[in-house]
Motif scaffolding. Structure first.
Motif, mmCIF file in Angstrom:
data_model
loop_
_atom_site.group_PDB
_atom_site.id
_atom_site.type_symbol
_atom_site.label_atom_id
_atom_site.label_comp_id
_atom_site.label_asym_id
_atom_site.label_seq_id
_atom_site.Cartn_x
_atom_site.Cartn_y
_atom_site.Cartn_z
ATOM 1 N N ASP A 53 0.824 -1.213 0.000
ATOM 2 C CA ASP A 53 0.000 0.000 0.000
ATOM 3 C C ASP A 53 0.853 1.257 0.000
ATOM 4 O O ASP A 53 0.536 2.243 -0.683
ATOM 5 C CB ASP A 53 -0.926 0.008 1.223
ATOM 6 N N LYS A 54 1.940 1.240 0.758
ATOM 7 C CA LYS A 54 2.831 2.398 0.796
ATOM 8 C C LYS A 54 3.473 2.638 -0.571
ATOM 9 O O LYS A 54 3.554 3.786 -1.038
ATOM 10 C CB LYS A 54 3.901 2.201 1.866
ATOM 11 N N ALA A 55 3.883 1.562 -1.245
ATOM 12 C CA ALA A 55 4.473 1.715 -2.582
ATOM 13 C C ALA A 55 3.458 2.280 -3.559
ATOM 14 O O ALA A 55 3.767 3.193 -4.346
ATOM 15 C CB ALA A 55 4.997 0.370 -3.083
ATOM 16 N N VAL A 56 2.228 1.756 -3.531
ATOM 17 C CA VAL A 56 1.178 2.233 -4.436
ATOM 18 C C VAL A 56 0.904 3.717 -4.195
ATOM 19 O O VAL A 56 0.768 4.502 -5.144
ATOM 20 C CB VAL A 56 -0.114 1.405 -4.252
ATOM 21 N N GLU A 57 0.836 4.107 -2.940
ATOM 22 C CA GLU A 57 0.605 5.513 -2.597
ATOM 23 C C GLU A 57 1.668 6.415 -3.217
ATOM 24 O O GLU A 57 1.363 7.462 -3.807
ATOM 25 C CB GLU A 57 0.609 5.662 -1.071
ATOM 26 N N VAL A 58 2.923 6.005 -3.098
ATOM 27 C CA VAL A 58 4.014 6.845 -3.597
ATOM 28 C C VAL A 58 4.097 6.789 -5.121
ATOM 29 O O VAL A 58 4.437 7.787 -5.763
ATOM 30 C CB VAL A 58 5.346 6.424 -2.934
ATOM 31 N N PHE A 59 3.774 5.642 -5.715
ATOM 32 C CA PHE A 59 3.749 5.557 -7.180
ATOM 33 C C PHE A 59 2.788 6.577 -7.780
ATOM 34 O O PHE A 59 2.974 7.026 -8.919
ATOM 35 C CB PHE A 59 3.330 4.146 -7.624
ATOM 36 N N GLN A 60 1.767 6.949 -7.046
ATOM 37 C CA GLN A 60 0.745 7.859 -7.565
ATOM 38 C C GLN A 60 1.142 9.323 -7.458
ATOM 39 O O GLN A 60 0.418 10.198 -7.919
ATOM 40 C CB GLN A 60 -0.576 7.605 -6.831
ATOM 41 N N ARG A 61 2.307 9.605 -6.875
ATOM 42 C CA ARG A 61 2.803 10.975 -6.794
ATOM 43 C C ARG A 61 3.656 11.271 -8.030
ATOM 44 O O ARG A 61 4.691 10.628 -8.233
ATOM 45 C CB ARG A 61 3.640 11.167 -5.539
ATOM 46 N N PRO A 62 3.257 12.221 -8.861
ATOM 47 C CA PRO A 62 3.978 12.477 -10.119
ATOM 48 C C PRO A 62 5.474 12.719 -9.948
ATOM 49 O O PRO A 62 6.284 12.255 -10.757
ATOM 50 C CB PRO A 62 3.268 13.720 -10.671
ATOM 51 N N ARG A 63 5.883 13.411 -8.895
ATOM 52 C CA ARG A 63 7.293 13.761 -8.752
ATOM 53 C C ARG A 63 8.170 12.538 -8.497
ATOM 54 O O ARG A 63 9.384 12.584 -8.726
ATOM 55 C CB ARG A 63 7.473 14.772 -7.612
ATOM 56 N N THR A 64 7.583 11.445 -8.028
ATOM 57 C CA THR A 64 8.406 10.269 -7.728
ATOM 58 C C THR A 64 8.799 9.490 -8.976
ATOM 59 O O THR A 64 9.560 8.528 -8.880
ATOM 60 C CB THR A 64 7.676 9.322 -6.755
ATOM 61 N N HIS A 65 8.301 9.902 -10.144
ATOM 62 C CA HIS A 65 8.651 9.189 -11.371
ATOM 63 C C HIS A 65 9.912 9.759 -12.035
ATOM 64 O O HIS A 65 10.281 9.336 -13.132
ATOM 65 C CB HIS A 65 7.463 9.203 -12.339
ATOM 66 N N ARG A 66 10.564 10.681 -11.343
ATOM 67 C CA ARG A 66 11.839 11.202 -11.825
ATOM 68 C C ARG A 66 12.959 10.287 -11.327
ATOM 69 O O ARG A 66 12.726 9.346 -10.570
ATOM 70 C CB ARG A 66 12.024 12.634 -11.310
#
Length: 412
Positions: A53-66
């Motif tokens: 769940d924590k990974a999914v939450e952070v995957f949904q934050r656009p800035r984390t895809h950098r």
């Protein structure tokens, strides 16, 4: 015609015997046979839901895809330091003494690449996990194999190898609980090893990938608990086994600042680290899931007891290990002459179980096979039943393939 160009580094690597076993396993399954897979150290359980769940939450934050940080985001390195303080009472500086890795295998491989010059010598236990020896060889170094056996004093074998080697070794690799032999050591072993490293002037790389998978009263010590260990040693760990996160590729290395700095510089050229979401999930795992680690440990202990006891009843004598997710099983006497590779193939075709041949872990492993606790207890009991029926049929198919493989790896 374009002239053939040699790839000498690749020529130093023998065929990856586990890939051959996997190919045979898939061939048997395609032929409709139900192969019970006890070969890979690949956890079959689910990652704890809160970590997912924590990974999914952070995957949904656009800035984390950098791009992320190759040495690991700071909060992860803080979590690593807190984990060492909680588990071992050891202080780790998250800035200079800890670095995240794409699994401990990546951390080890890139570290050996960073610190090994052509012709350098490393001392490695035999049997050992293949990357422990071949990481050195890929980096252009050479390896002295030291026999690891319950019938011999490993530390004395180690001392002898270090003092008799020319050139003197640059580093020594240790891995306890050991993969594949399941051998363990106490803190006194590490005290003697640190003292020897300072006396003989070599570094130590300690791999504790299976530190959490312990049985009975045994607890895995860390070399970092020894006073002065950080002068000469680093230690690698992975979240793969303790948290059922093998596919997430998350591990770390801690210890000596000079070695950590060399690894950080090497990784800055090779990668940008794992995705930030996975690093944040690792923080969640390290900070909040000791209870899940204990549940996973209990599951492996139950499987271990079931496997060892049921295989013993089937006529295959083996002992309960103190730790790890394997049993290191001696090949029954009537099959020893064919070696571990052929015996493994025989088990696959005649007993429908897949195990790992000991020869794949080094020349001294050829009289054993490694059996993993990666199937449920019902399947483990079925595997024991298959073995019992196979032994009753008394089939033996001699072949020299294992001896050929031995010659290949002994020449490296």
């Amino acid at each position: 015609m374009f002239p053939e160009i040699e790839f000498n580094r690749i020529k130093r690597l023998p065929p990856y015997i586990f890939a051959q076993i996997n190919d045979l396993k898939m061939s048997e399954r395609h032929a409709g046979r139900d192969i019970i897979d006890l070969s890979m150290g690949n956890p079959d359980g689910d990652t704890p839901q809160a970590i997912i769940d924590k990974a999914v939450e952070v995957f949904q934050r656009p800035r984390t895809h950098r791009y992320s940080a190759s040495k690991g985001i700071f909060k992860l390195r803080e979590a690593i330091a807190r984990w060492y303080e909680r588990r071992y009472g050891v202080t780790i500086d998250p800035d200079t003494e800890a670095i995240a890795a794409i699994g401990s295998k990546d951390g080890y491989a890139h570290l050996t690449l960073a610190i090994t010059d052509p012709g350098d010598l490393a001392v490695v236990p035999d049997p050992s996990y293949p990357i422990h020896a071949y990481g050195v060889i890929i980096a252009g170094g050479n390896v002295v194999r030291v026999k690891l056996s319950p019938n011999e004093d490993f530390f004395q074998n180690l001392v002898r190898a270090i003092r008799e080697s020319t050139p003197k070794p640059k580093f020594v690799v240790v891995n306890f609980p050991n993969n594949p032999t399941t051998a363990t050591v106490d803190l006194e072993f590490y005290k003697k090893l640190v003292a020897l490293a300072k006396q003989e002037r070599f570094y130590v790389i300690s791999d504790i990938a299976y530190a959490d998978i312990c049985f009975g009263d045994f607890k895995t010590p860390s070399i970092m608990q020894v006073e002065g260990a950080k002068d000469v040693a680093v230690e690698t760990f992975t979240l793969s086994k303790s948290y059922n996160m093998a596919g997430w590729r998350m591990g770390f290395v801690v210890g000596n600042q000079r070695l950590i700095g060399a690894l950080a510089k090497m990784k800055s050229y090779y990668d940008y680290g794992v995705h930030t979401a996975i690093q944040v999930a690792a923080i969640e795992a390290l900070n909040n899931h000791d209870d899940d680690v204990e549940k996973i440990r209990q599951m492996y202990e139950s499987r271990m007891i079931t496997l060892v006891d049921s295989f013993n009843r089937a006529g295959w004598v083996m002992e309960r290990p103190k730790a790890s997710m394997f049993v290191w099983a001696p090949i029954p006497e009537q099959y020893k002459e064919i070696g571990s590779f052929e015996f493994t193939k025989l088990l696959m075709t005649e007993a429908q179980i897949a195990v790992s041949p000991g020869i794949g872990f080094g020349p001294y492993g050829d009289d054993h096979v490694r059996i993993a606790f990666i199937e449920n207890e019902e399947r483990i009991r079925q595997a024991a039943k298959n073995v019992k029926e196979f032994f009753k049929r008394e089939q033996l198919v001699p072949n020299s393939a294992s001896n050929s493989y031995r010659k290949i790896i002994e020449s490296v």
